[in-house]
Every structure is written in structure tokens, then in C-alpha cells.
Scaffold this motif. Structure first.
Motif, PDB file in Angstrom:
ATOM      1  N   GLU A 111       3.973   4.305  -4.905  1.00  0.00           N
ATOM      2  CA  GLU A 111       3.539   5.617  -5.380  1.00  0.00           C
ATOM      3  C   GLU A 111       2.172   5.494  -6.041  1.00  0.00           C
ATOM      4  N   GLU A 112       1.303   6.448  -5.759  1.00  0.00           N
ATOM      5  CA  GLU A 112      -0.057   6.402  -6.298  1.00  0.00           C
ATOM      6  C   GLU A 112      -0.023   6.381  -7.827  1.00  0.00           C
ATOM      7  N   GLY A 113      -0.752   5.440  -8.381  1.00  0.00           N
ATOM      8  CA  GLY A 113      -0.829   5.325  -9.836  1.00  0.00           C
ATOM      9  C   GLY A 113       0.300   4.556 -10.475  1.00  0.00           C
ATOM     10  N   ASN A 145       0.818  -1.219   0.000  1.00  0.00           N
ATOM     11  CA  ASN A 145       0.000   0.000   0.000  1.00  0.00           C
ATOM     12  C   ASN A 145       0.849   1.265   0.000  1.00  0.00           C
ATOM     13  N   SER A 146       2.168   1.098   0.014  1.00  0.00           N
ATOM     14  CA  SER A 146       3.070   2.242   0.062  1.00  0.00           C
ATOM     15  C   SER A 146       3.684   2.577  -1.294  1.00  0.00           C
TER      16      SER A 146
END
Length: 401
Positions: free
Chosen positions: A211-213, A208-209
Motif C-alpha cells: 500500500e502506498e505510504g 512494489n505492491s
């Protein structure tokens, strides 16, 4: 992908795996002509329900229903249209591929000749692979405090727990164990060193860590991250990771581990030990493979170092293998005379740790199972079962200043 999932399937309640009828696995049936092969192949893929252990429960399905979509995010060379039809497409391509191999072998050799040779190789390289690996771990590396393994089958884990290894070590597998692809990262903790065993699994926190996207090419079972406290009360984060073929997930995964540790106040004081198959390359294809020197710069940027130091030697190889044309990744196949130049000879394996936490007393690699490494020798061999060398290091704690 279809070969990875259906080549050899571990079945609940059976000591023997289910085997797709093909030239390139342990299948022992007669492949002396295409008619025999097709009857066996069709029955196996579509009419043979197999009971396997999934993430949450036991399921029963024929092999074709175990196939998984091929994602463009992990294999960017495929088109979106190919991703949509990837299940029927890979089933058809798998059948075509197996048929070609059967035809080829029966054309260049007599069935009795090549099938007899295959049985000898299967016994030494396949059937004895798990027992031989476990024997090496027990007899040569049984005194280790931490062992990280990658691409481990559920059967291997079960067998390890039943042997003396299970008495000496906490054998930790991912909660999200992949029983279909059956390639999982695993951690052994010496019970004497870590008497309380693993404290928690934090793999989900790591994943879940990202980078977004970001489309990080990982699959279930590739990452295992746990916490544990040693007998001296020192807390650790211990991670095992198997990188994708091109090593493009290696940097994002390390970044995610560091971010996860920083995001949780209870983890900030933990010492990181990270064993991984980084799948890094001496001469990487820019943008397509992970360069080993660039990887070194990445882990140093987090104030980490490795068993090879801050700057890894690009010619310090931990793999030396080449593939014949009797396997599915034909882009990696080469002639015997080209095995050194065209094979996978690269510096792929690492043990990372905090630069201020430990210093290296000794590091060595092993491609014999005898605590020694023979340079310029292709492996696996009949005596050494892995296509990666064993990497071992002795770490000494650095006293705080």
C-alpha cells in the motif's frame, strides 16, 4: 543490529568466517581479560578489511563500515534523532555490550572454565549447524517437491549447491540477496517435479505492491517470490518469507503477494504455495505483535487456507526457545526456571495455498530431525539445529468442478 551484522561475517575465498571478538559467537581467541578483548575488538572493527559478496559485486571494507542505519520505520520505538546518529551510536553500544559480557564472565567464572565450556557449545551448536541442517534436508526431507527456508546465509546456499541437494533441487536465492545481514529466504524446487526450474523471480513486483505510504518492516532477502511450472504444465507462484520479530509485516506481505498476482494477467492462473515464518503469537500484545487468530482471518479473506486449516490453533506451537542473558536482545532473556512462561513458545510457521486448489492429506511438525515433534521440549538442541520446528505438509490437488 550491530551484532547481527558483525557477529559472524562470511568472507569471500575463506571457509572460515570472520568473527567479532565477543562472548556470544564462535570467536576462539582469548577473552580472559578486558585488555585482551579490547585490543582484539578494536583491531577487528576498525583495522581489518574483509572481502564480502554484496548484491552486485565483491566489496572490501572493515566491519564498522558494514553497519547499516537503524530505521525508525522498522523500529518505531527509536526517535528520529537516534536514527540520525544510529551508526556511531550502535558502534559505541556494541563495544559497551561486549565489554560488559567479558567482564561478567570473568567475574562469575575462571577464564579457563567458561572458555572451555564455550568451545564445546560452539562446536555442537554453531560449527555443525549448517552441515547438520543440510544432512536433515537430504536424508529426511529430500523427497519433498518444494522446500522454503528463511534466514539462510550465503554460505549455506553455496554448500547446499555443492552437495547432493544441488543435484536434486533447483536452489533459488533472491536476486537482491543480502550478504551483509546474511539472512535470506530461499526456495528449493525438486528437479523431477519442476524440470524447467524457476521461470522468473517476481519479488520486486511483490515489494512494489505494498500500500502506498505503508512502512512495512522488511529487509532485503526477507521475501523471495518466484514462478515455476511443474511437469504437468501447472503454473505456480511459490513464495518464501521471513517475518519481522513482531510479525507486523506478515499481513502486508501476503496482501502484496495477492495484489501482485492480480496485477499481472500472466499470473492470475497460477496456484500459490507460500511457506513462511509468520512470527505470529498466541497471546499477542495488541498493536505491537501479530495475533495468530487475526492472521488466520486475514489469509482466509483471500480465499486461502493453511496446512493448519482456516482457524489455526493458538497452542499449536512451532517454536519453544528461551534466551539466556548472553545475547543482545535482553528484553527476551529469562532465567532457566522461567523458560516456559517467558520464552518464545508460539505458533509461528505456516504453509498457505488456495482453498480451491489443494486439500491437506497430512501435516506434521518436527523438532528432532526425525520426522517427529516432542511437545514442551526447548530447541535448538545438540541434535536439532533450528529455533523453529520444521513444518511439512502433503497437499492433494482438488479437481475443478
Amino acid at each position: 543490529m550491530p551484532d547481527r551484522i558483525t557477529n559472524t561475517i562470511n568472507v569471500v575465498g575463506s571457509d572460515e568466517p570472520a568473527l567479532r571478538p565477543t562472548v556470544i559467537n564462535m570467536y576462539g581467541g582469548d577473552l580472559g581479560n578486558l585488555q585482551l578483548w579490547w585490543a582484539a575488538w578494536e583491531k577487528f572493527m576498525f583495522d581489518t578489511p574483509l572481502t564480502i559478496q554484496s548484491k552486485d559485486d565483491i566489496i572490501t571494507k572493515p566491519p564498522y563500515q558494514l553497519l547499516q542505519p537503524i530505521k525508525k520505520a522498522k523500529y518505531p520505538d527509536i526517535t528520529e534523532e537516534e536514527e540520525k546518529v544510529s551508526l556511531p551510536l550502535q558502534t559505541m553500544c556494541g563495544a559497551i555490550f561486549d565489554a560488559i559480557l567479558v567482564h561478567m564472565m570473568n567475574t562469575v567464572s575462571e577464564p579457563d572454565v567458561w572458555q572451555s565450556l564455550k568451545k564445546t557449545m560452539v562446536e555442537n551448536l554453531n560449527r555443525q549447524k549448517v552441515p547438520h541442517t543440510l544432512e536433515i534436508l537430504e536424508t529426511v526431507y529430500g523427497k519433498s517437491d518444494i522446500i522454503t527456508l528463511q534466514e539462510v546465509s550465503a554460505s549455506f546456499i553455496d554448500q547446499a549447491r555443492k552437495r547432493s541437494l544441488g543435484q536434486q533441487f533447483w536452489i533459488v536465492s533472491p536476486a537482491d540477496l543480502d550478504a551483509v545481514r546474511d539472512q535470506n529466504s530461499v526456495i528449493f524446487l525438486k528437479k523431477e517435479t519442476f524440470p524447467a526450474g524457476p521461470s522468473a523471480e517476481i519479488t520486486a513486483l511483490v515489494e512494489n505492491s505494498f500500500e502506498e505510504g505503508a512502512a512495512v518492516p522488511i529487509a532485503n532477502g526477507d521475501i523471495l517470490a518466484i514462478t515455476a511450472t511443474d511437469r504437468d504444465g501447472i503454473p505456480f507462484v511459490i513464495t518464501s518469507f521471513h517475518g519481522d520479530t513482531n510479525g507486523l509485516a506478515t499481513k502486508p506481505v501476503l496482501s502484496a503477494v495477492i495484489k501482485a498476482m492480480a496485477s499481472d494477467s500472466t499470473l492470475m492462473t497460477h496456484k500459490l504455495v507460500f511457506g513462511l515464518d509468520a512470527n505470529t503469537y498466541e497471546k499477542a500484545k495488541p498493536g505491537k505483535q501479530q495475533d495468530v487468530l487475526d492472521w488466520g482471518e486475514h489469509y482466509v479473506s483471500y480465499d486461502l487456507t493453511s496446512c493448519w486449516g482456516d482457524v489455526p490453533n493458538p497452542s499449536n506451537y512451532t517454536t519453544f526457545n528461551s534466551r539466556t542473558y548472553l545475547q543482545t536482545q535482553l528484553n527476551k532473556a529469562c532465567k532457566k526456571s522461567d523458560k516456559r512462561g517467558n520464552g518464545d513458545v508460539n505458533p509461528k510457521d505456516f504453509i498457505l495455498f488456495g482453498k480451491g486448489d489443494f486439500k491437506v492429506s497430512r501435516t506434521w511438525k518436527d523438532n528432532t530431525g526425525e520426522n517427529k515433534y516432542i511437545e514442551d521440549m526447548a530447541f535448538p538442541t545438540l541434535k536439532f539445529p533450528s529455533d523453529h520446528g520444521i513444518l511439512a505438509t502433503v497437499l492433494e490437488p482438488i479437481a475443478p468442478s
